[in-house]
Design a protein around this motif. Structure first.
Motif, PDB file in Angstrom:
ATOM      1  N   GLN A   1      -7.248  -7.063   7.471  1.00  5.77           N
ATOM      2  CA  GLN A   1      -6.119  -6.359   7.433  1.00  5.77           C
ATOM      3  C   GLN A   1      -6.036  -5.678   8.958  1.00  5.77           C
TER       4      GLN A   1
ATOM      5  N   GLU B   1      -9.757  -4.955   9.594  1.00  2.00           N
ATOM      6  CA  GLU B   1     -10.636  -4.498   9.013  1.00  2.00           C
ATOM      7  C   GLU B   1     -11.050  -5.561   7.672  1.00  2.00           C
TER       8      GLU B   1
ATOM      9  N   MET C   1     -13.402  -7.104   1.134  1.00  2.00           N
ATOM     10  CA  MET C   1     -14.259  -8.134   0.430  1.00  2.00           C
ATOM     11  C   MET C   1     -12.910  -8.359  -0.831  1.00  2.00           C
ATOM     12  N   ARG C   2     -13.005  -9.416  -1.540  1.00  3.73           N
ATOM     13  CA  ARG C   2     -12.101 -10.169  -2.619  1.00  3.73           C
ATOM     14  C   ARG C   2     -13.071 -10.983  -3.424  1.00  3.73           C
TER      15      ARG C   2
ATOM     16  N   PRO D   1     -12.119  -4.220  -5.482  1.00  2.00           N
ATOM     17  CA  PRO D   1     -13.438  -3.606  -4.848  1.00  2.00           C
ATOM     18  C   PRO D   1     -13.776  -2.417  -5.268  1.00  2.00           C
ATOM     19  N   ASP D   2     -12.445  -1.534  -5.566  1.00  4.66           N
ATOM     20  CA  ASP D   2     -12.956  -0.212  -5.930  1.00  4.66           C
ATOM     21  C   ASP D   2     -13.670  -0.333  -7.407  1.00  4.66           C
TER      22      ASP D   2
ATOM     23  N   ASN E   1     -17.019  -2.370   6.279  1.00  2.00           N
ATOM     24  CA  ASN E   1     -17.405  -1.160   5.618  1.00  2.00           C
ATOM     25  C   ASN E   1     -18.959  -1.327   5.081  1.00  2.00           C
TER      26      ASN E   1
ATOM     27  N   ASP F   1     -15.008   6.540   7.407  1.00  2.00           N
ATOM     28  CA  ASP F   1     -13.806   6.090   6.659  1.00  2.00           C
ATOM     29  C   ASP F   1     -13.268   7.116   5.444  1.00  2.00           C
ATOM     30  N   ASP F   2     -12.030   7.170   5.229  1.00  2.00           N
ATOM     31  CA  ASP F   2     -11.434   8.137   4.303  1.00  2.00           C
ATOM     32  C   ASP F   2     -11.807   9.567   4.841  1.00  2.00           C
TER      33      ASP F   2
ATOM     34  N   LYS G   1      -5.734   7.371   3.063  1.00  2.00           N
ATOM     35  CA  LYS G   1      -4.227   7.178   2.880  1.00  2.00           C
ATOM     36  C   LYS G   1      -3.712   8.062   2.056  1.00  2.00           C
TER      37      LYS G   1
ATOM     38  N   GLU H   1      -4.486   5.277   8.026  1.00  5.06           N
ATOM     39  CA  GLU H   1      -4.629   4.126   6.807  1.00  5.06           C
ATOM     40  C   GLU H   1      -3.545   4.382   5.955  1.00  5.06           C
ATOM     41  N   GLY H   2      -3.184   3.430   5.380  1.00  8.46           N
ATOM     42  CA  GLY H   2      -2.164   3.308   4.427  1.00  8.46           C
ATOM     43  C   GLY H   2      -0.490   3.621   4.777  1.00  8.46           C
TER      44      GLY H   2
ATOM     45  N   GLU I   1       2.944   2.977   5.272  1.00 12.60           N
ATOM     46  CA  GLU I   1       3.635   1.907   4.400  1.00 12.60           C
ATOM     47  C   GLU I   1       5.213   2.116   4.928  1.00 12.60           C
TER      48      GLU I   1
ATOM     49  N   GLY J   1      -1.845  -0.563   7.634  1.00 13.53           N
ATOM     50  CA  GLY J   1      -0.980  -0.381   6.332  1.00 13.53           C
ATOM     51  C   GLY J   1      -0.141  -1.783   6.094  1.00 13.53           C
ATOM     52  N   TYR J   2       0.583  -1.796   4.720  1.00 13.33           N
ATOM     53  CA  TYR J   2       1.284  -2.653   4.635  1.00 13.33           C
ATOM     54  C   TYR J   2       2.517  -3.001   5.223  1.00 13.33           C
TER      55      TYR J   2
ATOM     56  N   PRO K   1      -3.785  -6.969   3.882  1.00 10.57           N
ATOM     57  CA  PRO K   1      -5.092  -7.931   3.917  1.00 10.57           C
ATOM     58  C   PRO K   1      -4.668  -9.363   3.726  1.00 10.57           C
TER      59      PRO K   1
HETATM   60  P1  C2E Z   1     -11.295   1.247   2.419  1.00 11.90           P
HETATM   61  O1  C2E Z   1     -12.610   0.921   3.271  1.00 11.90           O
HETATM   62  O2  C2E Z   1     -10.828   2.746   2.700  1.00 11.90           O
HETATM   63  O3  C2E Z   1     -10.069   0.132   2.661  1.00 11.90           O
HETATM   64  C1  C2E Z   1      -8.700   0.340   2.814  1.00 11.90           C
HETATM   65  C2  C2E Z   1      -8.119   0.210   1.245  1.00 11.90           C
HETATM   66  O4  C2E Z   1      -6.722   0.633   1.549  1.00 11.90           O
HETATM   67  C3  C2E Z   1      -8.191  -1.400   1.127  1.00 11.90           C
HETATM   68  O5  C2E Z   1      -8.335  -1.573  -0.123  1.00 11.90           O
HETATM   69  C4  C2E Z   1      -6.723  -1.725   1.572  1.00 11.90           C
HETATM   70  O6  C2E Z   1      -6.470  -3.036   0.928  1.00 11.90           O
HETATM   71  C5  C2E Z   1      -6.001  -0.552   1.097  1.00 11.90           C
HETATM   72  N1  C2E Z   1      -4.765  -0.332   1.967  1.00 11.90           N
HETATM   73  C6  C2E Z   1      -4.371  -0.869   3.103  1.00 11.90           C
HETATM   74  N2  C2E Z   1      -3.062  -0.594   3.636  1.00 11.90           N
HETATM   75  C7  C2E Z   1      -2.643   0.155   2.530  1.00 11.90           C
HETATM   76  C8  C2E Z   1      -1.389   0.363   2.329  1.00 11.90           C
HETATM   77  O7  C2E Z   1      -0.419   0.665   3.127  1.00 11.90           O
HETATM   78  N3  C2E Z   1      -1.009   1.043   1.339  1.00 11.90           N
HETATM   79  C9  C2E Z   1      -2.017   1.350   0.100  1.00 11.90           C
HETATM   80  N4  C2E Z   1      -1.758   1.723  -0.792  1.00 11.90           N
HETATM   81  N5  C2E Z   1      -3.269   0.558   0.349  1.00 11.90           N
HETATM   82  C10 C2E Z   1      -3.741   0.013   1.479  1.00 11.90           C
HETATM   83  P2  C2E Z   1      -9.136  -2.740  -1.079  1.00 11.90           P
HETATM   84  O8  C2E Z   1      -9.278  -3.791  -0.220  1.00 11.90           O
HETATM   85  O9  C2E Z   1      -8.771  -2.631  -2.309  1.00 11.90           O
HETATM   86  O10 C2E Z   1     -10.931  -1.937  -0.908  1.00 11.90           O
HETATM   87  C11 C2E Z   1     -11.014  -0.635  -1.555  1.00 11.90           C
HETATM   88  C12 C2E Z   1     -12.327  -0.235  -1.032  1.00 11.90           C
HETATM   89  O11 C2E Z   1     -13.273  -0.909  -1.374  1.00 11.90           O
HETATM   90  C13 C2E Z   1     -12.247   0.212   0.506  1.00 11.90           C
HETATM   91  O12 C2E Z   1     -11.737   1.101   0.843  1.00 11.90           O
HETATM   92  C14 C2E Z   1     -13.953  -0.149   0.805  1.00 11.90           C
HETATM   93  O13 C2E Z   1     -14.475   1.344   0.095  1.00 11.90           O
HETATM   94  C15 C2E Z   1     -14.496  -0.948  -0.456  1.00 11.90           C
HETATM   95  N6  C2E Z   1     -14.635  -2.191   0.349  1.00 11.90           N
HETATM   96  C16 C2E Z   1     -13.923  -3.406   0.245  1.00 11.90           C
HETATM   97  N7  C2E Z   1     -14.332  -4.322   0.854  1.00 11.90           N
HETATM   98  C17 C2E Z   1     -15.767  -3.827   1.140  1.00 11.90           C
HETATM   99  C18 C2E Z   1     -16.975  -4.367   1.789  1.00 11.90           C
HETATM  100  O14 C2E Z   1     -17.172  -5.613   2.129  1.00 11.90           O
HETATM  101  N8  C2E Z   1     -18.195  -3.808   1.691  1.00 11.90           N
HETATM  102  C19 C2E Z   1     -18.232  -2.374   0.949  1.00 11.90           C
HETATM  103  N9  C2E Z   1     -19.325  -1.612   1.210  1.00 11.90           N
HETATM  104  N10 C2E Z   1     -16.965  -1.728   0.623  1.00 11.90           N
HETATM  105  C20 C2E Z   1     -15.809  -2.429   0.631  1.00 11.90           C
END
Ligand code: C2E
Ligand code: MG
Ligand code: MG
Ligand code: MG
Length: 276
Positions: free
Chosen positions: A45, A58, A61-62, A73-74, A116, A178-179, A202, A235-236, A238, A256-257, A262
Motif C-alpha cells: 500500500q 507498506e 500479508m494476504r 490478517p487481524d 510489520n 505503528d498504531d 486510523k 493511516e486510514g 479516506e 489510505g484508500y 493495498p
Molecule cells: P497495520 O500495520 O496497522 O496496517 C494498516 C491496516 O489498515 C491494513 O489492514 C490496511 O489494509 C488498512 N488500511 C489502509 N488504508 C486504510 C483506509 O483508508 N481505511 C481503512 N479502513 N483501512 C485501511 P490489513 O492489511 O487488514 O492488516 C491488518 C493488520 O495485520 C496490520 O495493521 C498489521 O498489524 C497486521 N499485519 C499485516 N501484514 C502483516 C505482516 O506481514 N506481519 C505482521 N507481523 N503483521 C501484519
C-alpha cells in the motif's frame, strides 16, 4: 431454578470456548500449510507525501485459501504469533520485501518499504543475525526499510528490545511506531529508542476533522513528532477533508484508500508507471 440456569450457562460458555479454541487450532494448522501451498502473498500500500508524490509502501500479508476465501490478517496474525508460525512467516516477509524492493528499483521506483515486525520476532535470539543475512543475500541496502513495531513491544523487555533496535539501526534499518497512541506504554520510550517515524492510527483519523477530540489528538501527535524530529505517516486516509486537514497541520505523509488500496506488486508497479 437459577442454579440450573447458571450451570447451563456455564456449560454453554465452555462449549463456545471449546469451539473457539478448536477454530484457532485448525487455523494454526492450516496456516502452517498455507506458506508451503503458496496461499500467502504480500500486498503493498502506497504512502504519499502532502503533494501526493509516492514516497513508500507498506507490505501487508494476504492469505487466500484454496477455496478462494480470504482470511484477514487481524485474524491469522494473532494465531501465527501464538503458535510461533510468525517466525518463519516474518522471515518470508523480509525476503519478499527484499524482492519487492529489487523489482521496484528495476522499474525505476525505489520506494522505501515498511514491514510489520511482531514482538515474537524480536524476542528470538537470532533475529538480528537473520535480518542481516536476508539483506546480505539480496544485496538490498537496509536503509530502504522501515520496521513497524507496536507500543505493545515496548512495554515488554525494554533493555533487550532497545539493544536489538540499536543493532538493527546501526545496520541502517529505520523504526516506526505503528498504531501510535493506541497502546498503554508511557511516552518515555520515545526519547530512549532509535526512532524514525510515528504512524497515527486510523481510529484517530476516522474522527478527523469533524470531531474536536479526535482532531486534537491528531494535532497533538503531529506537534510532538515535530518537536522530537520524527517523521509521521497518517493511516486510514479516506476523504479529501482528512487530506486537507493534514495539509494545513504539519503535512505528514499519508496512507489510505483515498490514494491507494493495498495491491499486488505488479499492480502497484503498473500504477506507478502510469504516474498516479
Ligand atoms: P497495520 O500495520 O496497522 O496496517 C494498516 C491496516 O489498515 C491494513 O489492514 C490496511 O489494509 C488498512 N488500511 C489502509 N488504508 C486504510 C483506509 O483508508 N481505511 C481503512 N479502513 N483501512 C485501511 P490489513 O492489511 O487488514 O492488516 C491488518 C493488520 O495485520 C496490520 O495493521 C498489521 O498489524 C497486521 N499485519 C499485516 N501484514 C502483516 C505482516 O506481514 N506481519 C505482521 N507481523 N503483521 C501484519
Ligand atoms: Mg503497519
Ligand atoms: Mg497501523
Ligand atoms: Mg494494526
Amino acid at each position: 431454578h437459577a442454579k440450573a440456569a447458571g450451570r447451563n450457562g456455564a456449560a454453554m460458555f465452555e462449549t463456545s470456548m471449546l469451539a473457539a479454541a478448536e477454530r484457532q487450532l485448525t487455523l494454526g494448522r492450516d496456516l502452517s500449510a498455507a506458506l508451503a501451498n503458496g496461499e500467502l502473498s504480500m500486498h503493498l500500500q502506497l504512502q504519499v507525501d502532502h503533494a501526493g508524490t509516492p514516497v513508500g509502501a507498506e507490505m501487508l500479508m494476504r492469505w487466500r485459501r484454496g477455496d478462494g476465501t480470504f482470511v484477514p490478517p487481524d485474524v491469522f496474525i494473532p494465531v501465527a504469533e501464538t503458535t510461533g508460525m510468525i517466525l518463519p512467516l516474518g522471515l518470508w516477509v523480509l525476503r519478499q520485501a527484499c524482492l519487492a524492493r529489487l523489482a521496484l528499483e528495476a522499474a525505476g521506483h525505489p520506494l522505501q518499504l515498511s514491514i510489520n515486525v511482531s514482538p515474537r520476532q524480536f524476542r528470538q535470539p537470532e533475529f538480528v543475525a537473520q535480518v542481516r543475512a536476508a539483506f546480505d543475500e539480496s544485496g538490498v541496502p537496509p536503509q530502504a526499510f522501515v520496521f513497524e513495531v507496536t507500543e505493545g513491544l515496548l512495554v515488554e523487555d525494554f533493555d533487550m528490545i532497545t539493544t536489538k533496535m540499536r543493532e538493527l539501526a546501526a545496520l541502517g534499518i529505520r523504526f516506526s511506531i505503528d498504531d501510535f497512541g493506541t497502546g498503554y506504554s508511557s511516552l518515555g520510550y520515545l526519547k530512549k529508542m532509535p526512532l524514525y517515524e510515528l504512524k497515527i492510527d486510523k481510529s484517530f483519523m476516522r474522527d478527523t476533522p469533524h470531531d474536536a477530540n479526535g482532531t486534537a489528538i491528531v494535532q497533538t501527535i503531529l506537534a510532538m513528532a515535530d518537536h522530537l524530529g520524527l517523521r509521521v505517516v497518517a493511516e486510514g486516509i479516506e476523504t479529501e477533508a482528512q487530506a486537507r486537514f493534514l495539509a494545513d497541520n504539519g503535512r505528514p505523509c499519508m496512507q489510505g484508500y483515498l490514494y491507494c488500496r493495498p495491491l499486488p506488486l505488479d499492480d502497484l508497479v503498473a500504477r506507478l508507471n502510469r504516474g498516479v
